[in-house]
Scaffold this active site. Structure first.
Site, short mmCIF file in Angstrom:
data_model
loop_
_atom_site.label_atom_id
_atom_site.label_comp_id
_atom_site.label_asym_id
_atom_site.label_seq_id
_atom_site.Cartn_x
_atom_site.Cartn_y
_atom_site.Cartn_z
N GLU A 183 22.68 -27.30 45.72
CA GLU A 183 23.99 -26.69 45.43
C GLU A 183 24.30 -25.61 46.46
O GLU A 183 24.51 -24.45 46.13
CB GLU A 183 23.99 -26.07 44.02
CG GLU A 183 23.63 -27.06 42.94
CD GLU A 183 23.65 -26.49 41.53
OE1 GLU A 183 24.25 -25.41 41.31
OE2 GLU A 183 23.07 -27.12 40.63
N GLU A 216 17.75 -25.23 35.21
CA GLU A 216 17.65 -23.78 34.91
C GLU A 216 16.91 -23.47 33.63
O GLU A 216 17.36 -22.65 32.83
CB GLU A 216 19.06 -23.17 34.86
CG GLU A 216 19.87 -23.38 36.13
CD GLU A 216 21.27 -22.77 36.06
OE1 GLU A 216 21.68 -22.33 34.98
OE2 GLU A 216 21.94 -22.74 37.10
C1 XIL Z 1 29.30 -25.00 37.84
C2 XIL Z 1 30.60 -25.67 38.25
O1 XIL Z 1 30.72 -25.58 39.66
C3 XIL Z 1 31.75 -24.98 37.58
O2 XIL Z 1 32.97 -25.68 37.85
C4 XIL Z 1 31.53 -24.91 36.07
O3 XIL Z 1 32.55 -24.14 35.48
C5 XIL Z 1 30.18 -24.30 35.75
O4 XIL Z 1 29.16 -24.99 36.45
N1 XIL Z 1 24.41 -24.07 38.72
C6 XIL Z 1 24.52 -25.39 38.40
C7 XIL Z 1 25.83 -26.06 38.45
O5 XIL Z 1 23.50 -26.03 38.15
O6 XIL Z 1 25.92 -27.14 37.58
C8 XIL Z 1 26.94 -25.06 38.23
O7 XIL Z 1 28.21 -25.71 38.39
C9 XIL Z 1 26.79 -23.91 39.18
C10 XIL Z 1 25.50 -23.19 38.94
#
Ligand code: XIL
Length: 365
Positions: free
Chosen positions: A274, A157
């Site tokens: 994701e 990101e």
């Molecule tokens: C998220 C996790 O799922 C949560 O448990 C944590 O509190 C925050 O991070 N984008 C990403 C992931 O790249 O690493 C994130 O994961 C969700 C959004």
């Protein structure tokens, strides 16, 4: 879902074993997401649940061929103090994966969202000290897992939606900048990839981001593609691009397909990294019911994502699809955003949902 399960239990009482009908499953129980898929299907996991919750563990073991630590490989877990690393949590996940023949994808070496970490926020030092700390973090972690963790999201990101480099915070819009970009300068992403590659030349290295759609606002995806092309020209070791895919049931199909195709033009691996599909479409609505119609639309969207990936990304570039969480009881969507949603293929009791059936079908065909 709870009603269905109670009903199923009632029906099961008194039936001979051979007649027992598994709850809410249309796919044959012998099949799994991984067994029908021509590419790896992965899931984000946590070490505690993996060890303590049998139903959770059983789903991971049976259904998925790849695991990603949901949080255990982030800097706040692995590197809780400036001079201390703590590998315990991620070590447990890696051990589980290796014992059970699963691939491990590590997430994420460098992420602006770690800026709440006290020692990082307070880190004192000039540019050279920041560079040493940045390099030490990357190389200590990648070095520790050398030969065990197959791939990494090296930077996560780092771009804004308009394609510019994430840099400054903006309190007016709650926009989080990047502490890394501010201290390390605009070319820090390339150096992160170089450092990671030095620590494990065999690991596959990814850049990962969200909103990579090729639709009305293609600025961000174009910036990712331009960065990948620039890295290739400069000999920066980048092997793949990750599309997060935290989407709603109404997400625009054309934008998603366009995004997959555009990333694939780089010739790099493409990872749907994701995946979760929100029934709420990211809208806060405490009264929202998870109706049959909504479940069907979600199932259709899961099927669509799997099929779109196959249509849009050539076989040798398919790193796989990773689902962001094992079941609706533990989705980050509810804990992090105060939403009430059901975004995953397994329900709160880790039973297959309609979403599972759609996903399975999409992976098959
Ligand atoms: C998220 C996790 O799922 C949560 O448990 C944590 O509190 C925050 O991070 N984008 C990403 C992931 O790249 O690493 C994130 O994961 C969700 C959004």
């Amino acid at each position: 879902m709870r009603t269905a399960s109670a009903l199923t239990l009632v029906l099961m009482v008194g039936l001979p074993l051979s007649c027992r009908i598994p709850p809410a499953v249309t796919a044959p129980p012998s099949e799994s997401l991984q067994s029908v898929s021509p590419f790896p299907v992965g899931v984000a996991v946590g070490s505690d649940l993996l060890e303590k919750d049998r139903a959770y563990r059983a789903v991971v073991l049976k259904e998925y061929g790849s695991v990603t630590p949901e949080n255990a490989a982030k800097i706040e877990c692995l590197h809780p103090q400036a001079d201390r690393f703590d590998f315990l949590d991620f070590d447990r996940i890696v051990a589980f994966a290796l014992e059970n023949g699963k691939r491990v994808h590590g997430v994420a070496l460098i992420w602006h969202d770690s800026s709440g970490l006290e020692w990082l926020k307070d880190f004192q030092g000039d540019t050279a000290a920041w560079e040493r700390m940045f390099k030490t973090h990357i190389q200590t972690v990648v070095g520790h897992y050398r030969g065990k963790v197959r791939s990494w999201d090296v930077v996560n990101e780092a771009l804004n939606d308009d394609g510019t480099l994430r840099m400054d915070d903006d309190s007016a819009t709650d926009h989080l900048g990047s502490i890394w970009a501010r201290h390390l300068g605009t070319d820090y992403i390339a150096r992160a990839f170089r450092y990671a590659h030095e620590a494990d030349p065999g690991a596959l290295l990814f850049y990962n981001d969200f909103n990579l759609k090729d639709a009305a606002k293609p600025a961000k995806i174009e910036a990712v593609v331009a960065m990948a092309e620039d890295f290739k020209r400069r000999g920066i070791p980048i092997h793949g691009l990750g599309m997060q895919m935290h989407i709603g049931v109404s997400a625009d199909d054309d934008g998603i397909v366009g995004g997959m195709r555009r990333l694939a033009t780089t010739g790099l691996l493409v990872h749907i990294s994701e995946l979760d599909i929100l029934a709420s479409d990211w809208k806060k609505d405490a009264g929202l019911a998870y109706s049959d119609e909504l479940q069907q639309r979600q199932s259709d969207k899961y099927r669509f994502i799997a099929q779109a990936y196959k249509r849009s990304v050539p076989p040798r570039q398919r790193y796989g699809i990773t689902v962001w969480g094992v079941g609706d009881a533990v989705t980050w969507i509810n804990s992090n955003f105060g939403l009430q949603d059901w975004p995953l293929p397994f329900d709160r009791d880790y039973r297959r949902k309609k979403a599972y059936d759609g996903f399975l079908e999409g992976l098959k065909r």
